[in-house]
Write a protein that holds these residues in place. Structure first.
Motif, PDB file in Angstrom:
ATOM      1  N   UNK A 171       4.916  11.445  -5.027  1.00 56.57           N
ATOM      2  CA  UNK A 171       3.722  10.617  -5.027  1.00 56.57           C
ATOM      3  C   UNK A 171       3.861   9.588  -3.914  1.00 56.57           C
ATOM      4  N   UNK A 172       2.886   8.710  -3.814  1.00 60.13           N
ATOM      5  CA  UNK A 172       2.941   7.612  -2.841  1.00 60.13           C
ATOM      6  C   UNK A 172       2.090   6.470  -3.365  1.00 60.13           C
TER       7      UNK A 172
ATOM      8  N   UNK B 119       1.241   1.819  -2.605  1.00 60.40           N
ATOM      9  CA  UNK B 119       1.418   0.663  -1.736  1.00 60.40           C
ATOM     10  C   UNK B 119       2.789   0.039  -1.970  1.00 60.40           C
ATOM     11  N   UNK B 120       3.259  -0.710  -0.956  1.00 60.24           N
ATOM     12  CA  UNK B 120       4.569  -1.363  -1.075  1.00 60.24           C
ATOM     13  C   UNK B 120       4.643  -2.260  -2.309  1.00 60.24           C
ATOM     14  N   UNK B 121       3.557  -2.986  -2.576  1.00 60.22           N
ATOM     15  CA  UNK B 121       3.572  -3.930  -3.698  1.00 60.22           C
ATOM     16  C   UNK B 121       3.722  -3.245  -5.041  1.00 60.22           C
ATOM     17  N   UNK B 122       3.436  -1.947  -5.092  1.00 60.07           N
ATOM     18  CA  UNK B 122       3.468  -1.209  -6.357  1.00 60.07           C
ATOM     19  C   UNK B 122       4.643  -0.252  -6.448  1.00 60.07           C
ATOM     20  N   UNK B 123       5.467  -0.188  -5.399  1.00 61.15           N
ATOM     21  CA  UNK B 123       6.468   0.877  -5.309  1.00 61.15           C
ATOM     22  C   UNK B 123       7.515   0.797  -6.423  1.00 61.15           C
TER      23      UNK B 123
ATOM     24  N   UNK C 239      -1.794   6.740 -13.910  1.00 54.95           N
ATOM     25  CA  UNK C 239      -1.951   5.454 -14.606  1.00 54.95           C
ATOM     26  C   UNK C 239      -1.288   4.317 -13.832  1.00 54.95           C
ATOM     27  N   UNK C 240      -0.235   4.636 -13.082  1.00 57.15           N
ATOM     28  CA  UNK C 240       0.506   3.615 -12.355  1.00 57.15           C
ATOM     29  C   UNK C 240      -0.002   3.328 -10.967  1.00 57.15           C
ATOM     30  N   UNK C 241      -1.113   3.936 -10.570  1.00 56.57           N
ATOM     31  CA  UNK C 241      -1.684   3.633  -9.268  1.00 56.57           C
ATOM     32  C   UNK C 241      -1.126   4.449  -8.125  1.00 56.57           C
ATOM     33  N   UNK C 242      -0.467   5.572  -8.426  1.00 58.67           N
ATOM     34  CA  UNK C 242       0.039   6.449  -7.374  1.00 58.67           C
ATOM     35  C   UNK C 242      -0.929   7.584  -7.098  1.00 58.67           C
ATOM     36  N   UNK C 243      -0.748   8.262  -5.977  1.00 58.14           N
ATOM     37  CA  UNK C 243      -1.536   9.452  -5.694  1.00 58.14           C
ATOM     38  C   UNK C 243      -0.849  10.653  -6.339  1.00 58.14           C
ATOM     39  N   UNK C 244      -1.641  11.612  -6.815  1.00 53.88           N
ATOM     40  CA  UNK C 244      -1.089  12.698  -7.621  1.00 53.88           C
ATOM     41  C   UNK C 244      -0.135  13.585  -6.822  1.00 53.88           C
ATOM     42  N   UNK C 245      -0.251  13.571  -5.512  1.00 56.12           N
ATOM     43  CA  UNK C 245       0.720  14.262  -4.672  1.00 56.12           C
ATOM     44  C   UNK C 245       0.776  13.563  -3.322  1.00 56.12           C
ATOM     45  N   UNK C 246       1.905  13.671  -2.672  1.00 51.74           N
ATOM     46  CA  UNK C 246       2.047  13.068  -1.337  1.00 51.74           C
ATOM     47  C   UNK C 246       2.041  14.125  -0.250  1.00 51.74           C
ATOM     48  N   UNK C 247       2.887  15.173  -0.368  1.00 49.51           N
ATOM     49  CA  UNK C 247       2.928  16.188   0.674  1.00 49.51           C
ATOM     50  C   UNK C 247       3.099  17.606   0.148  1.00 49.51           C
ATOM     51  N   UNK C 248       3.259  17.791  -1.144  1.00 48.75           N
ATOM     52  CA  UNK C 248       3.357  19.148  -1.687  1.00 48.75           C
ATOM     53  C   UNK C 248       1.981  19.780  -1.889  1.00 48.75           C
TER      54      UNK C 248
END
Length: 236
Positions: free
Chosen positions: A109-110, A112-116, A184-193
């Protein structure tokens, strides 16, 4: 920014060191050196640069200065060289483990820095709970593999005993728990897969009804017969 930047969490660092074979005299000396510098445990970061020699030297000096300023310790090229030599062996190791009844899976996933940090913790805990609920507690690891000005990726790997009676159901339960935690945590469901059938059910939550309508309209225009990867992005 480095051309290669990979930061492993504590669990993945321990696994990487174990796979690298850090025993023997060299490993003992390395642990003594780290202990003497006050580093009993921690995370390995690998950074790499490419380009002409002068530019690489300048960028490397700047990166090492920032690492030291933030409490890191430079340990030379050995970790990076070991990673480069073995980076393509992981899929083969995964396949071998699967044949011996060990479940191995990755997801990414991916955010923002503030949420990592928050997302790293939430997804890792969701995977651990799902494995424990299936009576197969395992090892959950993660690393940052891509850096951007606004955020970064998180690449998770989990390993556990595979249930012989229902391996697909076991995998599905963990995958669903992790995906729900990502959205739920504000990430994207996939980053590069890519999205694919595994992640398609969560697209609605990520892009909303308007986003889905835009995707469907685009597909209707460019692929009216529905022959391009059906079901890999939008259900139905």
């Amino acid at each position: 920014m480095p051309d290669v930047a990979r930061l492993s969490d504590e669990a993945e660092t321990r696994m990487s060191l174990a796979l690298a074979g850090t025993g023997g005299v060299k490993g003992a000396l390395g642990r003594l050196y780290l202990g003497a510098r006050g580093y009993r445990d921690g995370c390995v970061a690998i950074v790499g640069f490419e380009g002409d020699e002068r530019a690489v030297r300048a960028r490397r000096r700047r990166a090492l200065a920032l690492i030291r300023k933030r409490g890191g310790l430079g340990v030379g090229r050995s970790p990076g060289d070991a990673w480069r030599r073995g980076r393509f062996a992981a899929p083969y190791l995964r396949d071998e483990l699967l044949t011996h009844g060990v479940m191995v899976e990755t997801l990414e996933t991916a955010t923002q820095w503030s949420n990592l940090r928050r997302l790293h913790r939430a997804v890792g805990e969701a995977i651990e709970r799902a494995l424990a609920a299936g009576r197969t507690p395992g090892l959950v690891m993660c690393h940052v593999s891509h850096l951007y000005e606004t955020g970064a990726s998180l690449y998770f790997t989990f390993v556990a005993r595979q249930r012989e009676e229902d391996p697909i159901g076991q995998w599905r339960a963990v995958k669903d728990a992790a995906s729900a935690a990502i959205v739920a945590g504000g990430g994207t469901i996939t980053h590069h897969h890519a999205v694919g059938r595994d992640q398609a059910p969560w697209i609605r939550q990520e892009v909303g009804e308007t986003g889905l309508a835009a995707l469907r309209a685009l597909k209707a225009e460019l692929d009216p017969a529905g022959v391009m990867n059906p079901g890999k992005l939008i259900d139905g």
